[in-house]
Design a protein around this motif. Structure first.
Motif, PDB file in Angstrom:
ATOM      1  N   GLY A  42       0.880  -1.440   0.025  1.00 43.30           N
ATOM      2  CA  GLY A  42       0.111  -0.223  -0.020  1.00 43.30           C
ATOM      3  C   GLY A  42       1.203   1.505  -0.025  1.00 43.30           C
ATOM      4  N   HIS A  43       0.426   2.436  -0.219  1.00 42.04           N
ATOM      5  CA  HIS A  43       0.710   3.728   0.416  1.00 42.04           C
ATOM      6  C   HIS A  43       1.322   3.967   2.028  1.00 42.04           C
ATOM      7  N   GLN A  44       2.595   4.325   2.204  1.00 46.72           N
ATOM      8  CA  GLN A  44       3.045   5.258   2.820  1.00 46.72           C
ATOM      9  C   GLN A  44       3.483   4.149   4.353  1.00 46.72           C
ATOM     10  N   ASN A  45       3.598   3.290   3.891  1.00 46.08           N
ATOM     11  CA  ASN A  45       4.050   2.283   4.491  1.00 46.08           C
ATOM     12  C   ASN A  45       5.278   2.481   5.685  1.00 46.08           C
ATOM     13  N   GLN A  46       5.314   2.483   6.785  1.00 49.29           N
ATOM     14  CA  GLN A  46       6.359   3.250   8.055  1.00 49.29           C
ATOM     15  C   GLN A  46       7.519   2.668   7.795  1.00 49.29           C
ATOM     16  N   ARG A  47       7.577   1.385   7.946  1.00 50.23           N
ATOM     17  CA  ARG A  47       8.666  -0.143   7.550  1.00 50.23           C
ATOM     18  C   ARG A  47       9.933   1.720   5.753  1.00 50.23           C
ATOM     19  N   ILE A  48       9.587   1.641   4.819  1.00 52.22           N
ATOM     20  CA  ILE A  48       9.740   1.566   4.314  1.00 52.22           C
ATOM     21  C   ILE A  48      10.289   3.187   4.192  1.00 52.22           C
ATOM     22  N   ALA A  49       9.411   3.893   4.800  1.00 51.71           N
ATOM     23  CA  ALA A  49       9.490   5.289   4.744  1.00 51.71           C
ATOM     24  C   ALA A  49      10.730   5.708   5.303  1.00 51.71           C
ATOM     25  N   GLU A  50      11.165   4.562   6.775  1.00 51.05           N
ATOM     26  CA  GLU A  50      12.246   4.839   7.288  1.00 51.05           C
ATOM     27  C   GLU A  50      13.179   4.948   6.744  1.00 51.05           C
ATOM     28  N   ALA A  51      12.963   3.286   6.180  1.00 43.22           N
ATOM     29  CA  ALA A  51      14.588   2.719   5.829  1.00 43.22           C
ATOM     30  C   ALA A  51      14.935   4.259   4.216  1.00 43.22           C
ATOM     31  N   VAL A  52      14.147   4.246   3.204  1.00 47.66           N
ATOM     32  CA  VAL A  52      14.455   5.645   2.729  1.00 47.66           C
ATOM     33  C   VAL A  52      15.028   6.989   3.146  1.00 47.66           C
ATOM     34  N   LYS A  53      14.400   6.772   4.467  1.00 50.40           N
ATOM     35  CA  LYS A  53      15.019   8.418   5.232  1.00 50.40           C
ATOM     36  C   LYS A  53      16.211   7.791   5.576  1.00 50.40           C
ATOM     37  N   ALA A  54      16.376   6.842   6.113  1.00 50.79           N
ATOM     38  CA  ALA A  54      17.942   6.584   6.818  1.00 50.79           C
ATOM     39  C   ALA A  54      18.857   6.439   5.924  1.00 50.79           C
ATOM     40  N   GLN A  55      18.758   6.349   4.611  1.00 54.60           N
ATOM     41  CA  GLN A  55      19.379   6.383   3.498  1.00 54.60           C
ATOM     42  C   GLN A  55      19.628   7.164   3.051  1.00 54.60           C
ATOM     43  N   ILE A  56      19.030   7.894   3.063  1.00 56.86           N
ATOM     44  CA  ILE A  56      19.475   9.276   2.577  1.00 56.86           C
ATOM     45  C   ILE A  56      20.430  10.144   3.199  1.00 56.86           C
ATOM     46  N   ASP A  57      19.725   9.937   4.967  1.00 56.26           N
ATOM     47  CA  ASP A  57      20.521  10.800   5.399  1.00 56.26           C
ATOM     48  C   ASP A  57      22.338  10.185   5.719  1.00 56.26           C
ATOM     49  N   LYS A  58      21.963   8.607   4.696  1.00 55.96           N
ATOM     50  CA  LYS A  58      24.045   8.300   5.190  1.00 55.96           C
ATOM     51  C   LYS A  58      24.870   8.669   3.491  1.00 55.96           C
ATOM     52  N   HIS A  59      23.825   8.295   2.761  1.00 57.14           N
ATOM     53  CA  HIS A  59      24.391   9.142   0.784  1.00 57.14           C
ATOM     54  C   HIS A  59      23.170   8.749   0.010  1.00 57.14           C
ATOM     55  N   MET A  60      22.977   9.539  -0.941  1.00 57.66           N
ATOM     56  CA  MET A  60      22.096   9.007  -1.528  1.00 57.66           C
ATOM     57  C   MET A  60      23.489   8.293  -3.474  1.00 57.66           C
ATOM     58  N   HIS A  61      23.010   9.013  -4.402  1.00 55.78           N
ATOM     59  CA  HIS A  61      24.277   8.509  -5.389  1.00 55.78           C
ATOM     60  C   HIS A  61      25.494   8.559  -5.223  1.00 55.78           C
ATOM     61  N   VAL A  62      27.072   7.884  -5.237  1.00 57.14           N
ATOM     62  CA  VAL A  62      27.909   7.912  -5.638  1.00 57.14           C
ATOM     63  C   VAL A  62      28.760   7.761  -6.827  1.00 57.14           C
ATOM     64  N   MET A  63      28.476   6.665  -7.245  1.00 61.17           N
ATOM     65  CA  MET A  63      29.456   6.169  -8.432  1.00 61.17           C
ATOM     66  C   MET A  63      28.173   5.267  -9.255  1.00 61.17           C
ATOM     67  N   VAL A  64      28.672   4.888 -10.312  1.00 61.05           N
ATOM     68  CA  VAL A  64      27.278   4.004 -11.706  1.00 61.05           C
ATOM     69  C   VAL A  64      27.741   2.734 -10.548  1.00 61.05           C
ATOM     70  N   TYR A  65      26.796   1.716 -11.245  1.00 54.23           N
ATOM     71  CA  TYR A  65      26.691   0.561 -10.744  1.00 54.23           C
ATOM     72  C   TYR A  65      27.931  -0.027 -11.014  1.00 54.23           C
ATOM     73  N   GLY A  66      28.324  -0.829 -10.208  1.00 55.99           N
ATOM     74  CA  GLY A  66      29.623  -1.656 -10.347  1.00 55.99           C
ATOM     75  C   GLY A  66      30.434  -1.797  -9.790  1.00 55.99           C
ATOM     76  N   GLU A  67      31.150  -0.291  -9.564  1.00 61.71           N
ATOM     77  CA  GLU A  67      32.315   0.046  -9.223  1.00 61.71           C
ATOM     78  C   GLU A  67      32.589   0.147  -7.774  1.00 61.71           C
ATOM     79  N   VAL A  68      31.203   0.346  -6.911  1.00 66.46           N
ATOM     80  CA  VAL A  68      31.657   0.641  -5.405  1.00 66.46           C
ATOM     81  C   VAL A  68      31.213  -0.156  -4.905  1.00 66.46           C
ATOM     82  N   ILE A  69      31.509  -0.908  -3.438  1.00 66.09           N
ATOM     83  CA  ILE A  69      30.837  -1.602  -2.756  1.00 66.09           C
ATOM     84  C   ILE A  69      29.430  -0.760  -1.963  1.00 66.09           C
ATOM     85  N   HIS A  70      28.108  -0.283  -2.349  1.00 68.51           N
ATOM     86  CA  HIS A  70      26.904   0.088  -0.967  1.00 68.51           C
ATOM     87  C   HIS A  70      26.648  -0.953  -0.183  1.00 68.51           C
ATOM     88  N   ASP A  71      26.234  -0.404   0.975  1.00 77.14           N
ATOM     89  CA  ASP A  71      26.128  -1.658   2.022  1.00 77.14           C
ATOM     90  C   ASP A  71      24.199  -1.668   1.632  1.00 77.14           C
TER      91      ASP A  71
END
Ligand code: PLP
Length: 386
Positions: A42-71
């Protein structure tokens, strides 16, 4: 903003919550299609929203796919393959279903050294020129030709057609287990077995397009798990991103090596596996796995099937919550959908079947919602007598 039809629905969506969409005037609509098989929680699932916010607080895009490892994408890959047979142990993330199908086609060319494909009639695999080549429908393709040559089209569940496929030269057979855009039509197990045997005999790859059926939409994590037939390549999209743009090609580590050597960079994508999309996808999958029992998708499928009985309903097809309610051919589907919208139900038609109502709601939809929706559908259908 560009239009894709001369007369779009043009409902102004202001916000969405759970199984509801709200327009700019505050009117509520049941979401019967989940943005075409996307919003499973459905829409506005809290677990998804929190995971997205937590990732934004760490980092968004850094490098094209395949070159660096993101957790986050790495953890998501691990969880995805942990749900699959061991031959499907390597994930290549891309941005959309179309790109994933295109990448799967390239991989099949690379591995087999061949360039022919087998696809099903009235299948939709995406809008790029690779996937579009797999579409037999003249109306949608003729103005974009030339596309890829040497595509053989077979009708779903046509055993004779499989027998008459070429004995050599086919890179891959691409199959949807529930052919969604034909109006949610199920593949028969014997037909899939025959295709698996054909691929084994001719050393062609078997690709399952589970972009619409995957991630629990039909009940199992992937639809093929209920058939017991394992593909060489699995393609997921839509719901896999938990509402964010994400898709992936999954195959064996050995096969995936074809993309990293001779030439290197066999498939390149800047944003594929975007960490924010993967954060949403990971939280979505974890939540779906935790809630699997209580979501009880077979029970909800049964509730729709039991309630959708009416003189103007011809059949209900599909599996899980990927269903089509087939209606009397004399009813204009666009007009019917408009009337359903006025009753507070947002739905859509199918690309290759204009006599069916699309039923692919969020998997969290409750039985009381299903009862109310079916009553409204029948109320609108009452208006038609022939
Ligand atoms: N494959 C199937 C079965 C689909 O239903 C779709 C989209 O509707 C696609 C591929 C293409 O996915 P996308 O729209 O993300 O490119």
């Amino acid at each position: 903003m560009a239009q894709t039809t001369p007369a779009p629905i043009a409902l102004k969506i202001d916000r969405a919550d759970g199984v509801w969409l709200y327009d700019d005037l505050g009117n509520a609509y049941y979401d019967l299609i989940s943005g075409i098989s996307v919003s499973s929680l459905g829409h506005q699932n809290q677990r998804i929203a929190e995971a997205v916010k937590a990732q934004i607080d760490k980092h968004m895009h850094v490098m094209v796919y395949g070159e660096v490892i993101h957790d986050t994408p790495a953890r998501f890959s691990e969880l995805l393959v942990s749900q699959l047979p061991e031959t499907l142990d390597n994930v290549y993330f891309v941005n959309s279903g179309s790109e994933a199908i295109d990448a799967a086609m390239k991989l099949a060319k690379r591995i087999t050294g061949r360039h022919s494909f087998v696809a099903q009639k009235e299948a939709y695999h995406g809008s790029g020129q690779g996937p579009l080549s797999l579409m037999d429908d003249a109306y949608f393709t003729q103005r974009y030709r030339p596309l890829l040559n040497n595509v053989y089209y077979i009708k779903q569940n046509d055993f004779t057609a499989v027998e008459s496929l070429p004995a050599e030269g086919v890179a891959a057979v691409i199959v949807e287990l529930v052919q969604a855009e034909r109006g949610a039509r199920l593949a028969e197990v014997e037909y899939l077995k025959q295709i698996r045997t054909y691929c084994d005999r001719t050393q062609s790859l078997l690709i399952f397009d589970e972009i619409q059926t995957g991630v629990f939409r039909t009940g199992e994590f992937t639809a093929f798990q209920s058939y017991g037939i394992i593909p060489d390549v699995l393609v997921l999209g839509k719901a896999v991103g938990g509402g964010m743009p994400l898709a992936c090609v999954i195959t064996s580590t050995e096969k995936m090596r074809a993309f990293s050597d001779k030439p290197i960079l066999g498939h390149i994508t800047t944003f594929g596996g975007h960490p924010v999309c993967c954060a949403a996808g990971l939280a979505n999958l974890e939540c779906l796995m935790d809630w699997r029992e209580e979501l009880n998708i077979p029970l909800k499928e049964k509730a729709f099937r039991d309630a959708l009985k009416h003189r103007n309903i011809v059949d209900v097809t599909g599996k899980g919550l990927l269903l089509a309610c087939h209606i009397d051919k004399r009813i204009d589907i666009i007009e019917l959908n408009k009337q359903l919208l006025e009753e507070g139900i947002f739905t859509d038609w199918f690309l290759f079947n204009q006599n069916a109502i699309r039923i692919a709601p969020p998997l969290i939809m409750e039985l009381s919602h299903i009862t109310e929706i079916c009553e409204k559908i029948k109320k609108v259908l009452d208006r038609y007598s022939f």
